[in-house]
Design an enzyme around this catalytic site. Structure first.
Site, PDB file in Angstrom:
ATOM      1  N   ASP A  30       7.400   5.922   2.256  1.00 53.96           N
ATOM      2  CA  ASP A  30       6.521   6.881   1.573  1.00 53.96           C
ATOM      3  C   ASP A  30       6.438   6.417   0.113  1.00 53.96           C
ATOM      4  O   ASP A  30       7.155   5.507  -0.310  1.00 53.96           O
ATOM      5  CB  ASP A  30       7.111   8.290   1.660  1.00 53.96           C
ATOM      6  CG  ASP A  30       6.239   9.328   0.962  1.00 53.96           C
ATOM      7  OD1 ASP A  30       5.003   9.255   1.105  1.00 53.96           O
ATOM      8  OD2 ASP A  30       6.779  10.207   0.249  1.00 53.96           O
ATOM      9  N   SER A  31       5.596   7.093  -0.659  1.00 55.05           N
ATOM     10  CA  SER A  31       5.551   6.785  -2.084  1.00 55.05           C
ATOM     11  C   SER A  31       6.806   7.305  -2.790  1.00 55.05           C
ATOM     12  O   SER A  31       7.194   6.775  -3.826  1.00 55.05           O
ATOM     13  CB  SER A  31       4.313   7.433  -2.710  1.00 55.05           C
ATOM     14  OG  SER A  31       4.375   8.833  -2.520  1.00 55.05           O
ATOM     15  N   GLU A  91       7.913  15.825  -7.005  1.00 53.73           N
ATOM     16  CA  GLU A  91       8.746  14.710  -7.484  1.00 53.73           C
ATOM     17  C   GLU A  91       9.540  15.108  -8.728  1.00 53.73           C
ATOM     18  O   GLU A  91      10.618  14.603  -8.969  1.00 53.73           O
ATOM     19  CB  GLU A  91       7.885  13.470  -7.770  1.00 53.73           C
ATOM     20  CG  GLU A  91       7.339  12.784  -6.521  1.00 53.73           C
ATOM     21  CD  GLU A  91       8.388  12.000  -5.714  1.00 53.73           C
ATOM     22  OE1 GLU A  91       9.402  11.592  -6.289  1.00 53.73           O
ATOM     23  OE2 GLU A  91       8.167  11.830  -4.501  1.00 53.73           O
ATOM     24  N   TYR A 119       0.424   8.006  -4.551  1.00 47.99           N
ATOM     25  CA  TYR A 119      -0.551   7.211  -3.818  1.00 47.99           C
ATOM     26  C   TYR A 119      -1.887   7.949  -3.699  1.00 47.99           C
ATOM     27  O   TYR A 119      -2.933   7.325  -3.567  1.00 47.99           O
ATOM     28  CB  TYR A 119      -0.042   6.945  -2.388  1.00 47.99           C
ATOM     29  CG  TYR A 119       0.884   5.751  -2.226  1.00 47.99           C
ATOM     30  CD1 TYR A 119       1.510   5.140  -3.311  1.00 47.99           C
ATOM     31  CD2 TYR A 119       1.133   5.252  -0.956  1.00 47.99           C
ATOM     32  CE1 TYR A 119       2.362   4.056  -3.120  1.00 47.99           C
ATOM     33  CE2 TYR A 119       1.964   4.164  -0.760  1.00 47.99           C
ATOM     34  CZ  TYR A 119       2.579   3.567  -1.840  1.00 47.99           C
ATOM     35  OH  TYR A 119       3.409   2.492  -1.639  1.00 47.99           O
ATOM     36  N   GLY A 120      -1.803   9.262  -3.719  1.00 46.42           N
ATOM     37  CA  GLY A 120      -2.965  10.093  -3.375  1.00 46.42           C
ATOM     38  C   GLY A 120      -4.145  10.017  -4.312  1.00 46.42           C
ATOM     39  O   GLY A 120      -5.209  10.551  -4.024  1.00 46.42           O
ATOM     40  N   CYS A 162       0.393  16.035   3.921  1.00 47.99           N
ATOM     41  CA  CYS A 162       1.127  15.121   3.032  1.00 47.99           C
ATOM     42  C   CYS A 162       2.597  15.382   3.328  1.00 47.99           C
ATOM     43  O   CYS A 162       3.008  16.550   3.429  1.00 47.99           O
ATOM     44  CB  CYS A 162       0.804  15.435   1.575  1.00 47.99           C
ATOM     45  SG  CYS A 162       1.873  14.570   0.393  1.00 47.99           S
ATOM     46  N   THR A 163       3.371  14.309   3.461  1.00 45.54           N
ATOM     47  CA  THR A 163       4.774  14.501   3.855  1.00 45.54           C
ATOM     48  C   THR A 163       5.608  15.186   2.772  1.00 45.54           C
ATOM     49  O   THR A 163       6.708  15.668   3.041  1.00 45.54           O
ATOM     50  CB  THR A 163       5.424  13.149   4.241  1.00 45.54           C
ATOM     51  OG1 THR A 163       5.174  12.199   3.192  1.00 45.54           O
ATOM     52  CG2 THR A 163       4.865  12.640   5.549  1.00 45.54           C
ATOM     53  N   HIS A 164       5.098  15.233   1.549  1.00 44.82           N
ATOM     54  CA  HIS A 164       5.806  15.980   0.506  1.00 44.82           C
ATOM     55  C   HIS A 164       5.712  17.503   0.743  1.00 44.82           C
ATOM     56  O   HIS A 164       6.597  18.238   0.319  1.00 44.82           O
ATOM     57  CB  HIS A 164       5.187  15.700  -0.874  1.00 44.82           C
ATOM     58  CG  HIS A 164       5.597  14.413  -1.510  1.00 44.82           C
ATOM     59  ND1 HIS A 164       5.136  13.195  -1.100  1.00 44.82           N
ATOM     60  CD2 HIS A 164       6.427  14.166  -2.577  1.00 44.82           C
ATOM     61  CE1 HIS A 164       5.653  12.237  -1.876  1.00 44.82           C
ATOM     62  NE2 HIS A 164       6.431  12.807  -2.774  1.00 44.82           N
ATOM     63  N   CYS A 188       3.918   8.703   5.396  1.00 46.02           N
ATOM     64  CA  CYS A 188       2.975   8.931   4.310  1.00 46.02           C
ATOM     65  C   CYS A 188       1.582   9.107   4.920  1.00 46.02           C
ATOM     66  O   CYS A 188       1.081   8.193   5.594  1.00 46.02           O
ATOM     67  CB  CYS A 188       3.007   7.729   3.370  1.00 46.02           C
ATOM     68  SG  CYS A 188       1.739   7.778   2.095  1.00 46.02           S
ATOM     69  N   ASN A 189       1.003  10.270   4.697  1.00 52.25           N
ATOM     70  CA  ASN A 189      -0.331  10.528   5.255  1.00 52.25           C
ATOM     71  C   ASN A 189      -1.390   9.661   4.600  1.00 52.25           C
ATOM     72  O   ASN A 189      -2.347   9.239   5.238  1.00 52.25           O
ATOM     73  CB  ASN A 189      -0.712  11.994   5.046  1.00 52.25           C
ATOM     74  CG  ASN A 189       0.086  12.922   5.921  1.00 52.25           C
ATOM     75  OD1 ASN A 189      -0.349  13.313   6.984  1.00 52.25           O
ATOM     76  ND2 ASN A 189       1.283  13.267   5.479  1.00 52.25           N
ATOM     77  N   THR A 190      -1.223   9.403   3.298  1.00 49.26           N
ATOM     78  CA  THR A 190      -2.236   8.650   2.568  1.00 49.26           C
ATOM     79  C   THR A 190      -2.328   7.221   3.124  1.00 49.26           C
ATOM     80  O   THR A 190      -3.432   6.725   3.386  1.00 49.26           O
ATOM     81  CB  THR A 190      -1.911   8.648   1.056  1.00 49.26           C
ATOM     82  OG1 THR A 190      -1.633  10.002   0.657  1.00 49.26           O
ATOM     83  CG2 THR A 190      -3.049   8.114   0.240  1.00 49.26           C
TER      84      THR A 190
HETATM   85  N1  DGL Z   1       3.719  11.718   0.739  1.00 50.04           N
HETATM   86  C1  DGL Z   1       2.538  10.948   0.782  1.00 50.04           C
HETATM   87  C2  DGL Z   1       1.533  11.469   1.739  1.00 50.04           C
HETATM   88  O1  DGL Z   1       1.929  11.940   2.785  1.00 50.04           O
HETATM   89  C3  DGL Z   1       2.017  10.375  -0.505  1.00 50.04           C
HETATM   90  C4  DGL Z   1       1.818  11.294  -1.625  1.00 50.04           C
HETATM   91  C5  DGL Z   1       1.390  10.599  -2.913  1.00 50.04           C
HETATM   92  O2  DGL Z   1       2.084   9.697  -3.357  1.00 50.04           O
HETATM   93  O3  DGL Z   1       0.340  10.972  -3.440  1.00 50.04           O
HETATM   94  O4  DGL Z   1       0.353  11.371   1.540  1.00 50.04           O
END
Ligand code: DGL
Length: 293
Positions: free
Chosen positions: A28-29, A168, A60-61, A200-202, A91-93
């Site tokens: 993930d990011s 974060e 990443y988003g 988003c996994t966050h 990571c979804n992105t």
């Molecule tokens: N956790 C990631 C996701 O699922 C990336 C989030 C990010 O870095 O913007 O998209």
């Protein structure tokens, strides 16, 4: 906390082991992928895992597709060098914007979170909201995947640029985060959604905040649960499920290891031992390893 003796250079050398003992690589990011890691611990406790957080380049988003593909490619190259048997994009992105490309480039099973999440969502409801990073929302990956499975459901997506930086920075319980969440959920609540996907996994880390703002009948879908179930099925199919005890999880980040360890302890319940790796230049990455406990 692991003792420093495990940091012997041969500790994570999987070269002589049976293929089933090789680790699963997840990335993930940042800390978002820990929601997938927690599911791996729950559902597949025998698996050894290498966790990558590309913290130097998050979020990443808000990046372009070209950048996301390049970062994903670099991380999978590194994971392949560590002899992983499978990769989960936690990571979804990356799953939305890079999965198709890298699947053609690597001779390695690579799983993304979007399809398992979309499958779970259509089993839950008919009016589906997706909260995601701006890049994932803009890609329409969830909408397309959901409508391919069931064209009769309705889908609304909202890009949530502020969530990842707030998570974060460990600001989940800051009242400001609740206000930001309220504004992101407002258009979805107006549509009377019955299901909300953590795109988003966050975001599962924000569940208490989101729950406090959502009507109780709205179901939350966490794709992390479902990608790990899919991973278990895939390992069975390939005859790669580990039956031996796992090694401790290895954590590698591109940014500050101490910062990741400090955030990670909240979600893991133990202090991870984190090493710093440079994913952009593979030739020097091994020289740049810097372990912290
Ligand atoms: N956790 C990631 C996701 O699922 C990336 C989030 C990010 O870095 O913007 O998209």
């Amino acid at each position: 906390m692991y003792s420093s003796s495990i940091l012997d250079s041969n500790f994570y050398d999987f070269s002589g082991l049976e293929p089933q003992c090789a680790p699963i690589g997840i990335f993930d990011s940042g800390v978002g992928g820990l929601t997938v890691l927690r599911q791996l611990y729950r559902q597949l406790p025998n698996e050894s895992i290498i966790y990558v957080g590309d913290t130097a380049r998050l979020p990443y988003g808000i990046r372009s597709q070209t950048e996301i593909i390049q970062f994903t490619r670099e991380i999978i190259t590194w994971l392949q060098q560590q002899r992983v048997k499978m990769v989960i994009m936690a990571c979804n992105t990356s799953s939305a914007l890079a999965l198709e490309t890298v699947r053609e480039e690597f001779n390695l099973p690579i799983l993304g979170v979007i399809l398992p999440g979309a499958r779970a969502a259509v089993q839950q409801g008919k009016r589906i909201g997706v909260i995601a990073t701006p890049a994932t929302a803009k890609s329409n990956a969830y909408k397309q995947a959901i409508l391919e499975i069931d064209p009769d459901v309705q889908v609304w997506q909202v890009g949530c640029p502020e969530f990842v930086p707030l998570i974060e920075q460990n600001r989940i319980h800051d009242p400001y985060t609740t206000e930001v969440a309220r504004s992101y959920l407002e258009p979805l609540l107006k549509q009377e959604i019955d299901t909300l996907v953590h795109g988003c996994t966050h975001y599962p880390l924000l569940t208490p905040v989101l729950r406090s703002l959502l009507p109780s009948q709205v179901k939350l879908v966490d794709p992390a649960v479902h990608v790990v179930t899919a991973c278990g099925q895939e390992l069975d199919l390939l005859g790669l499920k580990n039956t031996y005890p796992p090694l401790p999880t290895r954590f590698a980040v591109s940014g500050c290891p101490q910062q990741f360890a400090q955030s990670g302890v909240h979600w893991l319940g133990y202090t991870p031992m984190v090493e710093q790796v440079c994913f952009t230049d593979m030739s020097v990455s091994q020289l740049q390893q810097d372990f912290v406990g």
